[in-house]
Design a protein around this motif. Sequence first.
Motif, short mmCIF file in Angstrom:
data_model
loop_
_atom_site.label_atom_id
_atom_site.label_comp_id
_atom_site.label_asym_id
_atom_site.label_seq_id
_atom_site.Cartn_x
_atom_site.Cartn_y
_atom_site.Cartn_z
N ARG A 151 0.94 -1.25 0.06
CA ARG A 151 -0.13 -0.05 -0.01
C ARG A 151 0.88 1.40 -0.21
NH1 ARG A 151 -3.25 -2.68 3.23
NH2 ARG A 151 -2.12 -4.35 3.97
N PHE A 170 1.03 -3.73 -9.79
CA PHE A 170 -0.60 -4.09 -9.57
C PHE A 170 -0.88 -5.16 -8.72
CE2 PHE A 170 -4.53 -5.57 -11.24
CZ PHE A 170 -5.29 -4.46 -11.09
N ASP A 171 0.00 -6.07 -8.99
CA ASP A 171 -0.59 -7.52 -8.23
C ASP A 171 -0.13 -7.58 -6.84
OD1 ASP A 171 -1.76 -8.74 -10.00
OD2 ASP A 171 -0.02 -9.42 -11.44
N TYR A 172 0.36 -6.40 -6.23
CA TYR A 172 1.03 -6.39 -5.00
C TYR A 172 0.13 -5.50 -4.31
CZ TYR A 172 4.94 -9.10 -6.46
OH TYR A 172 5.83 -9.98 -6.93
N LEU A 173 -0.73 -4.50 -4.86
CA LEU A 173 -1.70 -3.83 -4.12
C LEU A 173 -2.85 -4.33 -3.56
CD1 LEU A 173 -1.64 -0.99 -6.80
CD2 LEU A 173 -0.56 -0.74 -4.48
N ASP A 174 -2.92 -3.92 -2.31
CA ASP A 174 -4.18 -4.18 -1.44
C ASP A 174 -4.99 -3.18 -1.06
OD1 ASP A 174 -5.38 -6.48 0.08
OD2 ASP A 174 -4.77 -5.48 1.82
N TYR A 201 -7.10 0.14 5.73
CA TYR A 201 -8.70 -0.43 5.93
C TYR A 201 -8.79 -0.33 7.66
CZ TYR A 201 -8.63 -1.98 1.31
OH TYR A 201 -8.31 -2.20 0.02
N GLU A 215 4.11 -15.04 2.10
CA GLU A 215 3.92 -14.50 3.11
C GLU A 215 4.16 -15.14 4.49
OE1 GLU A 215 3.02 -10.94 2.90
OE2 GLU A 215 2.75 -11.18 0.79
N VAL A 238 18.29 -9.10 -6.72
CA VAL A 238 17.68 -9.05 -5.76
C VAL A 238 16.33 -8.42 -6.35
CG1 VAL A 238 17.10 -7.78 -3.52
CG2 VAL A 238 19.37 -8.98 -3.85
N GLY A 239 15.33 -8.82 -5.85
CA GLY A 239 13.89 -8.07 -6.34
C GLY A 239 13.34 -8.55 -7.81
N SER A 298 -8.78 -7.05 -3.75
CA SER A 298 -7.68 -6.16 -4.00
C SER A 298 -6.59 -7.00 -4.99
CB SER A 298 -6.71 -5.77 -2.94
OG SER A 298 -6.02 -6.96 -2.53
N PRO A 299 -5.89 -6.22 -6.06
CA PRO A 299 -5.15 -7.10 -7.11
C PRO A 299 -4.21 -8.00 -6.36
CG PRO A 299 -4.97 -4.90 -7.53
CD PRO A 299 -5.82 -5.10 -6.22
N LEU A 300 -3.67 -7.81 -5.24
CA LEU A 300 -2.68 -8.52 -4.29
C LEU A 300 -3.73 -9.70 -3.83
CD1 LEU A 300 -0.16 -8.89 -2.57
CD2 LEU A 300 -1.59 -8.02 -0.73
N ARG A 337 -3.93 -12.05 -6.60
CA ARG A 337 -2.55 -12.87 -7.00
C ARG A 337 -2.42 -13.90 -5.91
NH1 ARG A 337 2.62 -12.54 -5.36
NH2 ARG A 337 2.27 -10.72 -3.91
N PRO A 384 -14.08 -1.82 1.63
CA PRO A 384 -15.28 -0.93 0.95
C PRO A 384 -15.96 -1.85 -0.01
CG PRO A 384 -13.24 0.24 0.93
CD PRO A 384 -12.70 -1.18 1.39
N ARG A 397 -15.12 -5.64 -0.56
CA ARG A 397 -13.79 -5.98 -1.28
C ARG A 397 -13.06 -6.71 -0.37
NH1 ARG A 397 -10.17 -0.98 -1.65
NH2 ARG A 397 -11.72 -0.24 -3.58
N VAL A 456 -9.62 -7.92 1.11
CA VAL A 456 -8.20 -7.50 1.21
C VAL A 456 -7.39 -8.46 1.89
CG1 VAL A 456 -9.12 -5.31 1.30
CG2 VAL A 456 -8.72 -6.33 3.43
N LYS A 457 -6.17 -8.06 1.86
CA LYS A 457 -5.00 -8.93 2.31
C LYS A 457 -5.41 -9.46 3.78
CE LYS A 457 -0.20 -8.69 3.30
NZ LYS A 457 0.91 -7.58 3.82
N ALA A 458 -5.99 -8.93 4.64
CA ALA A 458 -6.31 -9.08 6.07
C ALA A 458 -7.28 -10.40 5.96
CB ALA A 458 -6.79 -7.99 6.98
#
Lengths: 328, 433
Positions: A255, A281-285, A324, B61, B81-82, B143-145, B148, B165, B168, B170-172
Motif C-alpha cells: 500500500r 499492480f498484483d501487490y496492491l491491497d 482499511y 507471506e 535482488v527483487g 484487491s489485486p494482491l 494474485r 469497502p 472488497r 483485502v489481504k487481512a
Amino acid sequence: MPVMTYRDALRAAMAEEMERDEQVVLLGEDIGVYGGTHLVTNGLIDQFGPRRVIDTPISENGFTGAAIGMAMAGMRPIVEMMTWNFSFQAADQIIQNAAKIHYFSGGQVHVPLVIRGPNGGGVQLSAQHTHSLEGFYGHFPGLKVVSPVTPEDVKGMMLASIRDPDPVIFLEAGALYGTKGDVPEGDYTVEFGKARIAREGSDVTLVAYGRQVNMLLRVADDLDKEGVQAEVIDLRSIRPFDTETIITSVKKTNRAVVVQEQWRWFSVASEVAALIQEHAFDYLDAPVERVSGAEVPAPYARNLEVAGFPSEEQILEAVRRVLYQESR
Amino acid sequence: MAEVIMPKMGDAMEEGTLLKWLKSPGDEVAEGDPIAEIETDKVTLEIEASESGYLTNTLVEEGAIVPIGTAVATIGAQDEVGQAPAAAAPVAEPDEAPAAEPAATAAEPVAAAATNGASAPAAVQAAPPEPVVRADGERLRASPLVKRLATEHNIDLNQVAGTGPGGRIVKADIAVYVSGEKPAPQAAEAPKTAPSKAEAAAPATGTVVEMSRMKQRTGERMAEAKRDIPHFYVSTSVDMTAAMAFRTDTNAALGEDGGKISVNDLVIKAAALALRDNPTINRSYVNDQLLQHDSIDVNMAVAVDGGLIAPFIPNADQKSLGAISKLAKDLGRRAREGGLKPEEYQGGTFTISNLGMFDVDEFVAVINPPQAAILAVASVRETPVVRDGEIGVGQLMQLTLAADHRALDGAEVAVYLQSVKRYLENPMLLAIS
C-alpha cells in the motif's frame, strides 16, 4: 560530521566548486552586493569578485538566456531565481532553448546550466509567490529536476548538478533554509535518479519530496505508536526518477500514500501512483492515495494557507484508508 | 537463481506453515544459514539456505500454509535482488484459467488442511468462513494482491468474506480465511446499524482463539481415531508401595548429580517389558491389516504450548531405567521447546499418557493411530488396601488401557495389564530385566 544549515550547505557546494572550476559563475538578482534575498550567496562576491558573482537586472528571461549561451560556450553558470515563481518570465528560455538545444544540435551541444531557487510555499507569500513547480518542469524532456530536503543532499546534489552536462532545475525547500543537519566533509555528490529511504517500515509506503518528507517522518512516528511501521521514501530526484525503490517498497508493504504540496491534477503524485499500478499492480491491497494541495490559488491568510496544504491529519487519514482502518 | 523449497520433514508432512522470515530480500546468506522458521504438524523448524548468495525474493507471506516442494524463496546474485525468479510460473489470465493447473507441486490445495485423502479436489471443502452474500451477477471485489494470492494458493475467493469497502476482499481477509477463523461477517458493510433479525439469531458470543497447526492436526487425528476405532477399556489398580520405596532408595543412592528416576520412567520400563512378554499388544492396525512391530518403541504424550506431541523411546524394553529416564527427560524438554526432530516423534508402537502429576483418580485415553493400544496412567495415592486379610495403607495407581477391538480382545489386554502390574509391584524386575 559537521552540522550545517540547508542554506550554508548550498553555499558551500557552490563556493567549493567555484574554487575547483573557474568556469562556474553565478547570475541573479541581488545575489552579489546584497548577498541574496535568502542569503544563499552571502559573501561570495567578496570571495570571487563581481566577474563571477554577477548581479543582474530584473529580467529573468534575459539573464537566463545569457546563462544558456555561457553554458553552450563551455562555462558552468548557476542562475538564481529569487523564487521559482519568477521563472515563468524565463520559461521560454528554459523550455524552448535550455531543454532542447542538446536535441536540436544532434547531441553536439550541451547546456551545463543550473537554475536554482526556493520552491513551494508555507511562508505566507500568497498566490503569485507560492508555486511548487516540480510537476511543471518535470514534464519537459531535456530537463533534469531535483528537490533535496536534507542539508547533506542539498550539497551533494548541487555538486552533481554543476557537474552535470545538462540543464538542471534545482528546486530548494524555501521554508527550510534554516534547518540543520549533518553534512559529510569533503567532496561528494548525490547521484540523480536515486530515491532515499528516509525511514524503513513494512506496513505502508509513504512517498514525498521536499519539505513534505519531514512531515511524513513525523506521521511515521505517530503511526509507530499505533503499531504501524511506515516506510518513508524521499524521491529527491523528480527527473530522472527512481521507480525501483518505490516498487520494491510497495511490493513489501502492499500500500502507498503519496504526498505533495502542489496541486493534484497532472502532478508528481499522479505519476507515482501510475507507476505503482503499472509495476506493482498484483501487490496492491488498496488503491494508492494522493494527498495534495487544495485546488485553489494559494491563500495568503495563515489559517487558509495551512488548510490548503497537506496536513499530518490528512496524511494519517489516507494511511488509515489504505490500511482499511476505521478513521478516528 | 536457486529456489529454496518447503522441505518434507517426515512421511506424514504434506504442507508447512511459514511462520517467520529470518532474512529479508537483499540479505546476504551463506549456505546453511537459517532463512525462515516453518511449522509442521508437530514442530517448529528452520529452513536453511540451499546455497550462498543473496536472498533475492521471498515468495510467500508469513503465516502462509505451503505444500511441500513449493519454492518459498530464491537465492541469487546481489543484482538479482527483487527480480522475479526466471522459472516462476507466470500467472495466467485470471479470467481464463483461475486455478486450473498451477505449476507442478503447488497443486495441493492450501486451504484444505483438513482433507487427508489425495483425491480431495477442491481447496475449499474444509469448512469455509461464512461468505459475504453477493447478489447474482454481482462482481466479486478483491484487491489485486488478493487475486494474485488466490491464484498462487488455489483459494476460491467466493468462499472468502470481504471486509473492505463494498465487500472488497483485502489481504487481512485472506489471512483470516487461511487461518480458519470465522471473520466478523460484513464488518465493514453495516457496522453501526442494528443487526437484522437473521443476524440477531447468530451463534454465541466469545472470542475466536486461533488454533496452532499442531492443535488442528492433533484434533483431526483424535477425531478420526475416536470415530473410526472401536475403543474398549480395561482398568487395574497397581500397588506402588514397593515401587515408590525402590524409587526413593535408588534416587538416594544416585545422589544429587545422578538424575532422578520418576514414576513415569518406571511405568515406561514396565510397559515395555510387558509388551515383550505380550507381543500381540505391540501391533498397529493399518489398512485392515495387523502389523506386528519388531521393536518396542514407547511414545510418551507430552503437553506442550499449543498442543500435544508424543516422542518415543526406541527399544524401551532393552534400555536400562537410567537410560530411559535420561532420554525421557531430554525428549520432554525439547518437546516443550519445539526442538524435536521428526524422526523422534514420527513412529512408535505403543503410547503412554501419564496424568499422574495432576492428582487424577483415573482416566481413559484416545488411541494414537495406527497403534492398537494406549495406556492411561493416573496418580499414585495412599489408599486402604487389603493384604492377606488385613487392612493397611497402600499406594495405589490406576492404569487404564484403551485398545482397538479390531486388533485386540479383552482377554489379551487383561493379561498384558497383569504383566505391567507384576513388574511395577516387583520393581527389582525392572532393574534386572
